[in-house]
Design a protein around this motif. Structure first.
Motif, short mmCIF file in Angstrom:
data_model
loop_
_atom_site.label_atom_id
_atom_site.label_comp_id
_atom_site.label_asym_id
_atom_site.label_seq_id
_atom_site.Cartn_x
_atom_site.Cartn_y
_atom_site.Cartn_z
N GLY A 198 14.90 0.64 -5.26
CA GLY A 198 15.79 1.70 -4.78
C GLY A 198 15.03 2.95 -4.38
O GLY A 198 15.35 3.59 -3.37
N ASP A 199 13.99 3.32 -5.15
CA ASP A 199 13.18 4.48 -4.79
C ASP A 199 12.46 4.26 -3.47
O ASP A 199 12.32 5.19 -2.66
CB ASP A 199 12.16 4.77 -5.90
N ALA A 200 11.97 3.03 -3.25
CA ALA A 200 11.28 2.74 -1.99
C ALA A 200 12.23 2.79 -0.81
O ALA A 200 11.88 3.29 0.27
CB ALA A 200 10.61 1.37 -2.08
N LEU A 201 13.45 2.31 -0.99
CA LEU A 201 14.42 2.29 0.12
C LEU A 201 14.95 3.68 0.44
O LEU A 201 15.47 3.91 1.53
CB LEU A 201 15.59 1.36 -0.22
N ARG A 202 14.84 4.62 -0.48
CA ARG A 202 15.29 5.99 -0.20
C ARG A 202 14.44 6.65 0.88
O ARG A 202 14.88 7.62 1.51
CB ARG A 202 15.22 6.83 -1.48
N GLU A 229 0.83 -1.21 0.00
CA GLU A 229 0.00 0.00 0.00
C GLU A 229 0.87 1.26 0.00
O GLU A 229 0.54 2.24 -0.68
CB GLU A 229 -0.93 0.00 1.22
N ASP A 230 1.97 1.23 0.74
CA ASP A 230 2.90 2.38 0.74
C ASP A 230 3.51 2.57 -0.65
O ASP A 230 3.66 3.71 -1.12
CB ASP A 230 4.01 2.16 1.76
N ILE A 231 3.87 1.47 -1.30
CA ILE A 231 4.47 1.56 -2.64
C ILE A 231 3.47 2.15 -3.64
O ILE A 231 3.83 3.01 -4.46
CB ILE A 231 4.94 0.17 -3.09
N ALA A 232 2.22 1.72 -3.57
CA ALA A 232 1.21 2.22 -4.50
C ALA A 232 0.88 3.69 -4.20
O ALA A 232 0.68 4.48 -5.13
CB ALA A 232 -0.05 1.36 -4.41
N ARG A 233 0.82 4.06 -2.92
CA ARG A 233 0.45 5.43 -2.57
C ARG A 233 1.54 6.43 -2.94
O ARG A 233 1.26 7.54 -3.40
CB ARG A 233 0.15 5.51 -1.07
N ARG A 234 2.80 6.04 -2.79
CA ARG A 234 3.92 6.94 -3.08
C ARG A 234 4.44 6.81 -4.50
O ARG A 234 5.36 7.54 -4.89
CB ARG A 234 5.06 6.67 -2.09
N GLN A 235 3.88 5.87 -5.27
CA GLN A 235 4.24 5.70 -6.68
C GLN A 235 5.73 5.45 -6.87
O GLN A 235 6.38 6.08 -7.71
CB GLN A 235 3.79 6.94 -7.48
#
Length: 285
Positions: free
Chosen positions: A110-114, A99-105
């Motif tokens: 690597g973008d998620a780990l930033r 859900e966090d990945i979908a909400r923050r696009q």
């Protein structure tokens, strides 16, 4: 008829006393009616107050009943290698859900780990290039990366880093980042942090999805997913194609005058299969 002066005075006194008695009776009757009205008004006020007091008590009962539903705590695995409620884990841990990945696009792992505190993510170039992850000042090879519990650090590279280009962000169910040295559980590679990536599993009836994305730099992304379960078995199949013209990894200050930049394109096809079985409620394969 003849009346004397004394008779006139006696008659006048009697009339005055009668008037006084009449006025006192009227006053008493008016007082009684006023008291009755006041008592009735007091009664209605008491009833209204009791009603108003009863409404909050009913609301409190409703809120108590609604709050009686049990809320399951968030479960993490990386901290103890077994399913443990997050509130019972002493170590610092960050969880990124789908859900966090979908909400923050997020477009890549690597973008998620930033977004994780204490992690520094550096990519040497555009899409598909190598990514180095530093945790709390430690070296890149001191951050252990797991994929569904399997170590993915590449010992053939100089810093032992994992190539995240081979894992699609669309196949990620959740990411757990365990901060700090964890050598007791994971060995000498887990000095800075442990990153555990969990992929999606199939459940329920078979579901098929197709995705098509396009963007700048001639970027085109296509993905086909099939997930479901049958009896004690579950399956998840994913096919993804990524094409982009990309950008040049060479900084402008190093580009010779009059020459054109060489764009570093990226073309990748990823096919992943995730099969599982659950013969018992407490056993998953």
């Amino acid at each position: 008829m003849f009346f004397s002066k004394k008779s006139h005075l006696l008659i006048e006194r009697r009339c005055r006393s009668r008037r006084a008695s009449l006025s006192s009776e009227q006053f008493i009757r008016g007082s009684r009616s006023t008291v009755g009205r006041r008592s009735r008004a007091t009664t209605w006020i008491a009833i209204a107050s009791a009603t108003l007091i009863a409404v909050p008590s009913g609301a409190e009962e409703i809120s108590v009943e609604s709050s009686s539903h049990t809320v399951l705590p968030e479960i993490v695995v990386t901290a103890t290698r077994i399913a443990t409620p997050k509130e019972q884990v002493a170590s610092s841990i960050t969880v990124i859900t789908t859900e966090d990945i979908a909400r923050r696009q997020h477009r890549s792992i690597g973008d998620a780990l930033r977004t994780v505190p204490s992690l520094s993510v550096i990519r040497s170039g555009g899409v598909g290039k190598n990514i180095s992850i530093f945790s709390r000042g430690a070296r890149a090879n001191h951050t252990l990366v797991l994929l569904d519990g399997v170590e993915m650090n590449d010992p053939s590279t100089t810093d032992g880093r994992m190539n995240f280009a081979g894992v699609s962000i669309d196949d990620v169910e959740r990411i757990e980042v365990l901060h700090g040295p964890q050598g007791t559980l994971y060995g000498s590679d887990a000095i800075g942090a442990v990153i555990n990536i969990f992929t999606k599993h199939g459940s329920g009836t078979s579901k098929t999805s197709f995705m098509l994305e396009g963007g700048s730099f001639e970027t085109l992304k296509q993905a086909l997913n099939l997930r479901g379960s049958e009896s004690i078995f579950d399956y998840s199949l994913s096919l993804e194609r990524m094409d982009t013209r990309g950008i040049s990894a060479l900084p402008t200050r190093f580009t010779p005058v009059g020459s054109t930049k060489d764009d570093d394109g990226f073309n990748d096809t990823t096919f992943s299969v995730n099969l599982g079985a659950k013969p018992f409620d407490i056993v998953s394969l």
